[in-house]
Design a protein around this motif. Structure first.
Motif, PDB file in Angstrom:
ATOM      1  N   PRO A  83      12.042 -26.599   0.395  1.00 24.34           N
ATOM      2  CA  PRO A  83      13.004 -27.052  -0.341  1.00 24.34           C
ATOM      3  C   PRO A  83      13.519 -28.618  -1.022  1.00 24.34           C
ATOM      4  CG  PRO A  83      13.430 -27.547   2.599  1.00 24.34           C
ATOM      5  CD  PRO A  83      12.176 -26.698   1.594  1.00 24.34           C
ATOM      6  N   THR A  84      14.118 -28.031  -1.960  1.00 23.51           N
ATOM      7  CA  THR A  84      14.942 -29.705  -3.413  1.00 23.51           C
ATOM      8  C   THR A  84      16.425 -29.856  -3.490  1.00 23.51           C
ATOM      9  OG1 THR A  84      13.795 -28.603  -4.710  1.00 23.51           O
ATOM     10  CG2 THR A  84      12.166 -30.141  -3.911  1.00 23.51           C
ATOM     11  N   HIS A  85      16.712 -30.328  -3.675  1.00 22.06           N
ATOM     12  CA  HIS A  85      17.546 -30.312  -4.534  1.00 22.06           C
ATOM     13  C   HIS A  85      18.329 -29.735  -5.034  1.00 22.06           C
ATOM     14  CE1 HIS A  85      17.691 -33.525  -6.766  1.00 22.06           C
ATOM     15  NE2 HIS A  85      19.087 -32.828  -7.252  1.00 22.06           N
ATOM     16  N   GLN A  86      17.816 -29.483  -5.916  1.00 23.29           N
ATOM     17  CA  GLN A  86      17.385 -27.935  -7.179  1.00 23.29           C
ATOM     18  C   GLN A  86      16.468 -28.187  -7.693  1.00 23.29           C
ATOM     19  OE1 GLN A  86      20.570 -30.934  -9.516  1.00 23.29           O
ATOM     20  NE2 GLN A  86      20.155 -29.513 -10.976  1.00 23.29           N
ATOM     21  N   GLY A  87      16.332 -27.731  -9.157  1.00 18.87           N
ATOM     22  CA  GLY A  87      14.976 -26.880  -9.578  1.00 18.87           C
ATOM     23  C   GLY A  87      14.607 -28.119  -9.933  1.00 18.87           C
ATOM     24  N   ARG A  88      15.080 -28.997 -10.637  1.00 20.85           N
ATOM     25  CA  ARG A  88      14.539 -29.830 -11.215  1.00 20.85           C
ATOM     26  C   ARG A  88      13.235 -31.888 -10.488  1.00 20.85           C
ATOM     27  NH1 ARG A  88      19.064 -32.376 -14.916  1.00 20.85           N
ATOM     28  NH2 ARG A  88      19.950 -29.438 -14.455  1.00 20.85           N
ATOM     29  N   ALA A  89      13.707 -31.994  -9.153  1.00 22.32           N
ATOM     30  CA  ALA A  89      13.264 -32.198  -8.109  1.00 22.32           C
ATOM     31  C   ALA A  89      12.309 -31.425  -7.865  1.00 22.32           C
ATOM     32  CB  ALA A  89      14.295 -31.753  -7.072  1.00 22.32           C
ATOM     33  N   ALA A  90      12.037 -30.097  -7.766  1.00 22.61           N
ATOM     34  CA  ALA A  90      10.801 -29.704  -7.525  1.00 22.61           C
ATOM     35  C   ALA A  90       9.744 -30.231  -8.478  1.00 22.61           C
ATOM     36  CB  ALA A  90      10.810 -27.975  -7.259  1.00 22.61           C
ATOM     37  N   GLU A  91      10.265 -29.823  -9.879  1.00 20.59           N
ATOM     38  CA  GLU A  91       9.531 -29.799 -11.014  1.00 20.59           C
ATOM     39  C   GLU A  91       9.100 -31.686 -10.718  1.00 20.59           C
ATOM     40  OE1 GLU A  91      11.696 -29.736 -14.206  1.00 20.59           O
ATOM     41  OE2 GLU A  91      12.833 -27.281 -13.766  1.00 20.59           O
ATOM     42  N   SER A 242      15.146 -22.622  -8.636  1.00 21.68           N
ATOM     43  CA  SER A 242      16.083 -23.417  -9.240  1.00 21.68           C
ATOM     44  C   SER A 242      17.294 -22.762  -8.647  1.00 21.68           C
ATOM     45  CB  SER A 242      17.133 -24.035 -10.064  1.00 21.68           C
ATOM     46  OG  SER A 242      18.266 -23.812  -9.867  1.00 21.68           O
ATOM     47  N   ALA A 243      17.830 -22.318  -7.158  1.00 25.24           N
ATOM     48  CA  ALA A 243      18.455 -21.712  -6.660  1.00 25.24           C
ATOM     49  C   ALA A 243      19.490 -21.235  -7.270  1.00 25.24           C
ATOM     50  CB  ALA A 243      18.382 -21.721  -5.138  1.00 25.24           C
ATOM     51  N   LYS A 244      20.108 -22.543  -8.203  1.00 22.72           N
ATOM     52  CA  LYS A 244      21.284 -22.264  -8.754  1.00 22.72           C
ATOM     53  C   LYS A 244      21.382 -21.070  -9.318  1.00 22.72           C
ATOM     54  CE  LYS A 244      22.872 -26.551 -10.112  1.00 22.72           C
ATOM     55  NZ  LYS A 244      22.847 -27.761 -10.852  1.00 22.72           N
ATOM     56  N   LYS A 245      20.472 -20.609 -10.021  1.00 22.95           N
ATOM     57  CA  LYS A 245      20.331 -18.889 -11.300  1.00 22.95           C
ATOM     58  C   LYS A 245      20.180 -18.063 -10.015  1.00 22.95           C
ATOM     59  CE  LYS A 245      19.135 -21.983 -14.165  1.00 22.95           C
ATOM     60  NZ  LYS A 245      19.155 -24.276 -13.127  1.00 22.95           N
ATOM     61  N   ASP A 246      18.764 -17.192 -10.036  1.00 22.71           N
ATOM     62  CA  ASP A 246      18.828 -16.477  -9.528  1.00 22.71           C
ATOM     63  C   ASP A 246      18.970 -16.322  -7.734  1.00 22.71           C
ATOM     64  OD1 ASP A 246      19.205 -14.414 -10.657  1.00 22.71           O
ATOM     65  OD2 ASP A 246      16.785 -14.295 -11.389  1.00 22.71           O
ATOM     66  N   GLY A 247      19.073 -17.502  -7.388  1.00 23.15           N
ATOM     67  CA  GLY A 247      19.231 -18.022  -5.915  1.00 23.15           C
ATOM     68  C   GLY A 247      20.719 -17.416  -5.874  1.00 23.15           C
ATOM     69  N   LEU A 248      21.622 -17.085  -6.061  1.00 20.34           N
ATOM     70  CA  LEU A 248      23.382 -16.419  -6.219  1.00 20.34           C
ATOM     71  C   LEU A 248      24.210 -18.216  -5.621  1.00 20.34           C
ATOM     72  CD1 LEU A 248      23.491 -12.566  -5.999  1.00 20.34           C
ATOM     73  CD2 LEU A 248      23.674 -14.061  -7.488  1.00 20.34           C
ATOM     74  N   ALA A 249      23.080 -19.591  -5.340  1.00 17.29           N
ATOM     75  CA  ALA A 249      24.093 -20.565  -5.037  1.00 17.29           C
ATOM     76  C   ALA A 249      24.880 -21.310  -5.937  1.00 17.29           C
ATOM     77  CB  ALA A 249      22.633 -20.917  -4.178  1.00 17.29           C
ATOM     78  N   ASN A 250      25.194 -21.982  -5.297  1.00 20.09           N
ATOM     79  CA  ASN A 250      26.312 -23.512  -6.029  1.00 20.09           C
ATOM     80  C   ASN A 250      24.817 -24.030  -6.298  1.00 20.09           C
ATOM     81  OD1 ASN A 250      29.309 -22.152  -4.654  1.00 20.09           O
ATOM     82  ND2 ASN A 250      28.605 -21.900  -7.095  1.00 20.09           N
ATOM     83  N   ILE A 251      24.012 -24.898  -5.492  1.00 17.93           N
ATOM     84  CA  ILE A 251      23.064 -26.046  -5.653  1.00 17.93           C
ATOM     85  C   ILE A 251      22.260 -25.254  -4.725  1.00 17.93           C
ATOM     86  CG2 ILE A 251      24.304 -27.178  -3.206  1.00 17.93           C
ATOM     87  CD1 ILE A 251      23.257 -29.280  -6.737  1.00 17.93           C
ATOM     88  N   GLY A 252      20.386 -26.089  -5.012  1.00 19.37           N
ATOM     89  CA  GLY A 252      19.727 -25.804  -4.705  1.00 19.37           C
ATOM     90  C   GLY A 252      18.281 -25.833  -5.000  1.00 19.37           C
ATOM     91  N   GLY A 253      16.787 -25.215  -4.123  1.00 19.99           N
ATOM     92  CA  GLY A 253      15.787 -25.135  -4.692  1.00 19.99           C
ATOM     93  C   GLY A 253      15.026 -25.388  -3.943  1.00 19.99           C
ATOM     94  N   PHE A 254      13.405 -25.030  -4.197  1.00 23.10           N
ATOM     95  CA  PHE A 254      12.053 -25.272  -3.737  1.00 23.10           C
ATOM     96  C   PHE A 254      11.301 -24.712  -4.537  1.00 23.10           C
ATOM     97  CE2 PHE A 254      14.121 -20.729  -3.325  1.00 23.10           C
ATOM     98  CZ  PHE A 254      12.770 -19.802  -3.768  1.00 23.10           C
ATOM     99  N   LEU A 255      10.086 -25.410  -4.074  1.00 21.29           N
ATOM    100  CA  LEU A 255       8.413 -25.161  -4.925  1.00 21.29           C
ATOM    101  C   LEU A 255       8.018 -24.782  -3.008  1.00 21.29           C
ATOM    102  CD1 LEU A 255       6.455 -26.865  -5.838  1.00 21.29           C
ATOM    103  CD2 LEU A 255       6.699 -28.877  -4.887  1.00 21.29           C
TER     104      LEU A 255
END
Ligand SMILES: Cc1ncc(COP(=O)(O)O)c(C=O)c1O
Length: 436
Positions: A83-91, A242-255
């Motif tokens: 898990p990461t705080h959003q997509g760019r952190a995973a990148e 980035s879970a902020k898109k098709d994760g339907l969440a307001n924040i979050g992401g993963f790698l």
């Protein structure tokens, strides 16, 4: 539910000046319809809010992380989920671990943060969109495809050892929100396999891409979006999300990755900057919202409405002659600013000028994806009208259509802009401009 606020034209003119003609610098309360981004701006469902109440905020090994991991793995099927705080952190973590100075990373089209994170480690980000993806008005079903021949030629030219991974963005955000076909994804996979190069997805809008495949690609009509998504990810070695898109969440992401040694290095870096690997910069309740969101987003009724309602906006303005990227994308409609404002030279940012005019005319916020965002690497100058998920109604969208048509009618009087301040990277977020 939240109220939206009208402003007068004079107020908007004043707000634009105060924001240095950069819509990122506007206070949100001065925006009537906010189509700046579909990222983190969706409305969460009752199930997501209920799941949030179950958030386990244990520092390590929380139940929320287990539910999150199981949900992600059911769809993505990769061995490691970080898990990461959003997509760019995973990148940032992925490219820091996999790339070094002098490397080359191909993508159908890098998103701004992806390009910046590749370049930040000294590697070169190369866009290889299929030819049909470069023609805004051409109506092809899979304009998000990668040019597989160009990929082969690139690997040949620079040498396999300089290509640490290949990435494919689904759907292709910077290229008009267009999907890639499974045929193309398989072809990219085959090239990567032949050269033993890891293949990663930028998976932000995976559900919309899966649904386009179901609608448009022969042989997938009877499969569910989830089955198609599983097939897409089975062809890769990992992904950023980035879970902020098709994760339907307001924040979050993963790698995600299947590589054990890489995952270990990634988790070490994660601990340094994001957090322990079972929360990665998120609260337990955020992990719960994502666990539910990535399943809900694959429901066919939701996806049908999403794709049809975006096309509603695109088709209504295109019928009146407004140049858009055809066909309308999954999450957004993209105005072709070079065709809309042919009298404004590229160095005067036709996309930014058009976005400012939409705000001035009707309080609509959009975003330029073009010369301000990408400099000379920009292949098109687009204005993206991104539709937040489960937020606006048809009457809001009808208003947006009226405003765009009004601006279209008086397009010849719109002037370009010049830069007065720019940051060394990702300049569009903070740039200052003024009328040229
Ligand atoms: C295709 C794509 N990749 C990556 C990102 C970065 O995600 P985040 O904004 O969560 O850092 C975005 C965000 O808009 C995106 O559209």
């Amino acid at each position: 539910m939240e109220p939206i606020r009208w402003t007068t034209r004079e107020e908007r003119a004043q707000r634009l000046r105060a924001a240095h003609y950069n819509l990122f610098l506007l206070p949100a309360e001065d925006v009537l319809i906010d189509l700046l981004t579909d990222s983190g701006t969706g409305a969460m469902s009752t199930h997501q809010w209920a799941a949030i109440m179950e958030g386990d905020e244990s520092y390590a090994g929380s139940k929320s992380f287990e539910r999150f991991r199981r949900s992600v793995q059911e769809i993505f099927r990769y061995r490691h989920v970080i898990p990461t705080h959003q997509g760019r952190a995973a990148e940032r973590i992925l490219f820091s671990v996999m790339c070094k100075k002098g490397d080359v990373v191909p993508n159908n089209t890098h998103f701004d943060t992806t390009r910046a994170n590749v370049e930040f480690v000294g590697a070169e980000a190369v866009d290889l969109p299929a030819q049909e993806g470069r023609e805004p008005s051409a109506d092809y079903p899979f304009k998000g495809n990668m040019d597989v021949m160009a990929l082969e030629q690139l690997i040949e030219r620079v040498g396999r050892e300089r290509v640490p991974l290949v990435m494919l963005t689904v759907t292709n955000n910077s290229g008009g929100g267009q999907p890639a076909s499974l045929e193309n994804i398989r072809a990219v996979h085959d090239v990567c396999s032949k050269h033993a190069i890891p293949f990663y997805f930028d998976a932000c809008r995976f559900a919309e891409n899966a649904y386009f495949i179901k609608l448009r690609e022969t042989g997938y009509g009877s499969m569910t979006p989830k089955q198609i998504a599983q097939e897409i990810f089975s062809l890769g070695d990992g992904c950023t999300m980035s879970a902020k898109k098709d994760g339907l969440a307001n924040i979050g992401g993963f790698l995600c990755t299947n590589d054990d040694a890489l995952a270990q290095q990634e988790k070490n870096l994660l601990i340094l900057t994001e957090g322990y690997p079972t929360y990665g910069g998120l609260a337990g309740r955020d992990l719960e919202a994502i666990a539910v969101g990535i399943q809900e987003v694959l429901e066919e009724d939701y996806l049908r409405y999403r794709i049809v309602s975006t096309a509603y906006l695109g088709n209504h303005i295109a019928e009146q002659g407004v140049p858009i990227v055809q066909p309308p994308g999954g999450h957004a409609v993209y105005l072709d600013a070079r065709a809309f404002l042919p009298h404004i030279p590229l160095e005067q940012f036709p996309g930014v000028a058009l976005a400012c005019e939409l705000y001035l005319e009707g309080g609509i916020r959009s975003v330029e994806i073009g010369t301000l965002m990408f400099g000379s690497a920009a292949k098109m100058d687009l204005v993206r009208l991104a539709i937040p998920r489960r937020v606006y109604t048809q009457s809001h969208i009808d208003y947006v259509i009226e405003i765009i048509l009004e601006v279209w009618r008086r397009r010849e009087g719109i002037r370009g802009l010049k830069l007065t301040y720019e940051a060394p990277f990702l300049r569009h977020f903070t740039a200052w401009l003024e009328p040229a």
